[in-house]
Design an enzyme around this catalytic site. Structure first.
Site, PDB file in Angstrom:
ATOM      1  N   ASP A 130      -5.609  76.823 -13.664  1.00 29.14           N
ATOM      2  CA  ASP A 130      -4.540  75.871 -13.976  1.00 29.14           C
ATOM      3  C   ASP A 130      -4.765  75.302 -15.370  1.00 29.14           C
ATOM      4  OD1 ASP A 130      -3.274  76.029 -11.498  1.00 29.14           O
ATOM      5  OD2 ASP A 130      -4.384  74.335 -10.654  1.00 29.14           O
ATOM      6  N   ARG A 182       0.807  82.419 -16.125  1.00 29.48           N
ATOM      7  CA  ARG A 182       1.823  81.633 -15.406  1.00 29.48           C
ATOM      8  C   ARG A 182       2.461  80.711 -16.453  1.00 29.48           C
ATOM      9  NH1 ARG A 182      -0.781  77.275 -12.003  1.00 29.48           N
ATOM     10  NH2 ARG A 182      -1.017  78.808 -10.338  1.00 29.48           N
TER      11      ARG A 182
HETATM   12  P1  FDA Z   1      12.230  70.242 -13.966  1.00 29.42           P
HETATM   13  O1  FDA Z   1      11.196  69.183 -13.920  1.00 29.42           O
HETATM   14  O2  FDA Z   1      13.236  70.224 -15.055  1.00 29.42           O
HETATM   15  O3  FDA Z   1      12.945  70.279 -12.555  1.00 29.42           O
HETATM   16  C1  FDA Z   1      14.047  71.125 -12.284  1.00 29.42           C
HETATM   17  C2  FDA Z   1      14.566  70.795 -10.885  1.00 29.42           C
HETATM   18  O4  FDA Z   1      13.566  71.128  -9.921  1.00 29.42           O
HETATM   19  C3  FDA Z   1      14.837  69.327 -10.650  1.00 29.42           C
HETATM   20  O5  FDA Z   1      16.125  68.976 -11.058  1.00 29.42           O
HETATM   21  C4  FDA Z   1      14.648  69.212  -9.153  1.00 29.42           C
HETATM   22  O6  FDA Z   1      15.773  69.700  -8.483  1.00 29.42           O
HETATM   23  C5  FDA Z   1      13.519  70.169  -8.880  1.00 29.42           C
HETATM   24  N1  FDA Z   1      12.189  69.500  -8.910  1.00 29.42           N
HETATM   25  C6  FDA Z   1      11.233  69.615  -9.859  1.00 29.42           C
HETATM   26  N2  FDA Z   1      10.142  68.900  -9.529  1.00 29.42           N
HETATM   27  C7  FDA Z   1      10.425  68.284  -8.351  1.00 29.42           C
HETATM   28  C8  FDA Z   1       9.702  67.409  -7.500  1.00 29.42           C
HETATM   29  N3  FDA Z   1       8.478  67.003  -7.792  1.00 29.42           N
HETATM   30  N4  FDA Z   1      10.307  66.990  -6.373  1.00 29.42           N
HETATM   31  C9  FDA Z   1      11.546  67.408  -6.042  1.00 29.42           C
HETATM   32  N5  FDA Z   1      12.282  68.249  -6.814  1.00 29.42           N
HETATM   33  C10 FDA Z   1      11.733  68.677  -7.957  1.00 29.42           C
HETATM   34  N6  FDA Z   1       1.802  71.973 -14.676  1.00 29.42           N
HETATM   35  C11 FDA Z   1       0.735  71.922 -15.508  1.00 29.42           C
HETATM   36  O7  FDA Z   1       0.706  71.104 -16.428  1.00 29.42           O
HETATM   37  N7  FDA Z   1      -0.318  72.781 -15.305  1.00 29.42           N
HETATM   38  C12 FDA Z   1      -0.320  73.718 -14.328  1.00 29.42           C
HETATM   39  O8  FDA Z   1      -1.290  74.485 -14.200  1.00 29.42           O
HETATM   40  C13 FDA Z   1       0.808  73.784 -13.455  1.00 29.42           C
HETATM   41  N8  FDA Z   1       0.867  74.692 -12.448  1.00 29.42           N
HETATM   42  C14 FDA Z   1       2.055  74.854 -11.754  1.00 29.42           C
HETATM   43  C15 FDA Z   1       2.173  75.882 -10.831  1.00 29.42           C
HETATM   44  C16 FDA Z   1       3.391  76.125 -10.215  1.00 29.42           C
HETATM   45  C17 FDA Z   1       3.516  77.256  -9.241  1.00 29.42           C
HETATM   46  C18 FDA Z   1       4.510  75.295 -10.517  1.00 29.42           C
HETATM   47  C19 FDA Z   1       5.872  75.558  -9.912  1.00 29.42           C
HETATM   48  C20 FDA Z   1       4.381  74.246 -11.390  1.00 29.42           C
HETATM   49  C21 FDA Z   1       3.153  73.997 -12.002  1.00 29.42           C
HETATM   50  N9  FDA Z   1       2.989  72.934 -12.870  1.00 29.42           N
HETATM   51  C22 FDA Z   1       1.870  72.878 -13.668  1.00 29.42           C
HETATM   52  C23 FDA Z   1       3.996  71.827 -12.896  1.00 29.42           C
HETATM   53  C24 FDA Z   1       5.056  72.052 -13.965  1.00 29.42           C
HETATM   54  O9  FDA Z   1       4.482  71.915 -15.246  1.00 29.42           O
HETATM   55  C25 FDA Z   1       6.229  71.069 -13.825  1.00 29.42           C
HETATM   56  O10 FDA Z   1       5.754  69.771 -13.971  1.00 29.42           O
HETATM   57  C26 FDA Z   1       6.978  71.182 -12.507  1.00 29.42           C
HETATM   58  O11 FDA Z   1       7.105  72.502 -12.099  1.00 29.42           O
HETATM   59  C27 FDA Z   1       8.422  70.622 -12.652  1.00 29.42           C
HETATM   60  O12 FDA Z   1       9.111  71.334 -13.637  1.00 29.42           O
HETATM   61  P2  FDA Z   1      10.312  72.347 -13.342  1.00 29.42           P
HETATM   62  O13 FDA Z   1      10.040  73.590 -14.131  1.00 29.42           O
HETATM   63  O14 FDA Z   1      10.527  72.543 -11.916  1.00 29.42           O
HETATM   64  O15 FDA Z   1      11.582  71.687 -14.065  1.00 29.42           O
END
Ligand code: FDA
Length: 314
Positions: A130, A182
């Site tokens: 991560d 990732r």
């Molecule tokens: P965004 O935040 O724009 O969200 C898009 C939509 O997704 C929202 O409108 C909502 O509908 C939904 N959503 C997102 N988060 C939600 C929540 N908590 N609750 C409910 N709905 C939600 N970060 C990092 O810094 N280091 C890492 O190693 C990782 N590893 C990682 C692994 C995996 C498999 C994932 C999916 C994510 C990570 N992350 C991470 C976290 C990542 O950086 C990020 O903070 C979250 O995925 C939220 O971003 P989105 O891309 O979903 O977009």
């Protein structure tokens, strides 16, 4: 503003103690955390596998303070890999270098990680490192390139965060190595000197990095719940004849289960990140920071519980 406050609070130990004792906060955490024990996490993986979804198990715990704790964490990861293998689950593991002792000593985290990678190879499994806050980015990538990747090309991978200005260069570097990546947006509080402050720029940078990874990467993980980005990934892959078997979507446990299932139904690969363990507080705060609507829910419930407790004492 709220996002920054929540990310600040994620490091506050007094609030951590209060929330970890609070029944409703624990209940809320169970939406994003598969449980406090390995058994509970494995049960979650079994349910995901039954739905055609693979998993990546993460034992929560970011602030390991001494060698004994780092080694205990390493042993816990061995047990996770051993159980995944013996129960024939479709899962790998994700780990933070600070959980393996990076803040205690770099050599300690390298030693624990190398043992973990050797064991993962025996289990025919994969370890994703991560990515933590930008204070760790360069160190993590240096260790990856010089200490982990040379002997474990097939079973170790990194994570990039599209909020960092440097990410496109990092993607090119990883593609040249043929390292598995990732891609996520990034979950920590970062200053404008290193990260885009505006979400629109973070999203655009994500799209740019995603396109390069699909064309030149080694089985990238497109980790997001953002439907616009997911649609563009599918469209771009179709347009450039990138088979759905050459990449996977990844999402977090408890977030957008509907979307997880519909992608699988449409023939895409989906992996869910399954965190578990007692140290769930910083992880939960980062999830709250991503979606402020969750904060209203949790504070409402916690306040109701506090008021109820006060009334009962009267
Ligand atoms: P965004 O935040 O724009 O969200 C898009 C939509 O997704 C929202 O409108 C909502 O509908 C939904 N959503 C997102 N988060 C939600 C929540 N908590 N609750 C409910 N709905 C939600 N970060 C990092 O810094 N280091 C890492 O190693 C990782 N590893 C990682 C692994 C995996 C498999 C994932 C999916 C994510 C990570 N992350 C991470 C976290 C990542 O950086 C990020 O903070 C979250 O995925 C939220 O971003 P989105 O891309 O979903 O977009």
């Amino acid at each position: 503003m709220l996002r920054r406050t929540l990310l600040y609070l994620s490091g506050q130990q007094r609030l951590e103690g209060f929330l970890r004792r609070n029944r409703l906060a624990r209940g809320f955490a169970s939406r994003f955390v598969a449980g406090e024990t390995l058994e509970e996490a494995l049960a979650a993986v079994r349910r995901l596998n039954a739905d055609g979804i693979t998993a990546s198990l993460d034992l929560l715990g970011e602030s390991v303070r001494n060698e004994a704790e780092a080694r205990t964490m390493g042993r816990a990861y061995h047990e996770m890999l051993q159980r995944i293998r013996s129960e024939r689950l479709d899962a790998n593991v994700s780990v933070k270098l600070t959980a393996l002792g990076l803040d205690v000593s770099e050599e300690l985290s390298v030693a624990v990680m190398q043992e973990l990678l050797d064991y993962a190879r025996k289990c025919n499994s994969f370890v994703r490192i991560d990515m933590e806050s930008s204070a760790y980015t360069q160190r993590t990538l240096d260790l990856f390139e010089h200490r982990f990747f040379p002997n474990h090309r097939e079973n170790v991978g990194v994570v990039f965060q599209s909020y960092l200005y440097r990410t496109l260069e990092d993607v090119a570097w990883a593609n040249a190595l043929r390292a598995r990546v990732r891609l996520c947006k990034g979950a920590y509080m970062e200053p404008p000197s290193v990260a885009y402050p505006d979400k629109k720029d973070v999203d655009e940078n994500y799209l740019r990095a995603m396109r390069v990874l699909l064309l030149e990467g080694n089985y990238p993980g497109i980790a997001t719940h953002d439907e616009r980005i997911i649609e563009e990934t599918k469209r771009f892959a179709r347009e450039h004849d990138v088979d759905p078997g050459r990449y996977e979507f990844q999402m977090l446990y408890g977030v957008r289960r509907d979307l997880q299932q519909s992608l699988v139904a449409d023939g895409y690969r989906m992996r869910v990140y399954v965190p578990f363990g007692t140290q769930w507080y910083p992880y939960l705060m980062r999830r709250l920071a991503e979606r402020p609507a969750n904060v209203a829910f949790i504070t409402g419930n916690v306040l109701r519980e506090l008021v109820g407790a006060r009334r009962r004492r009267r």
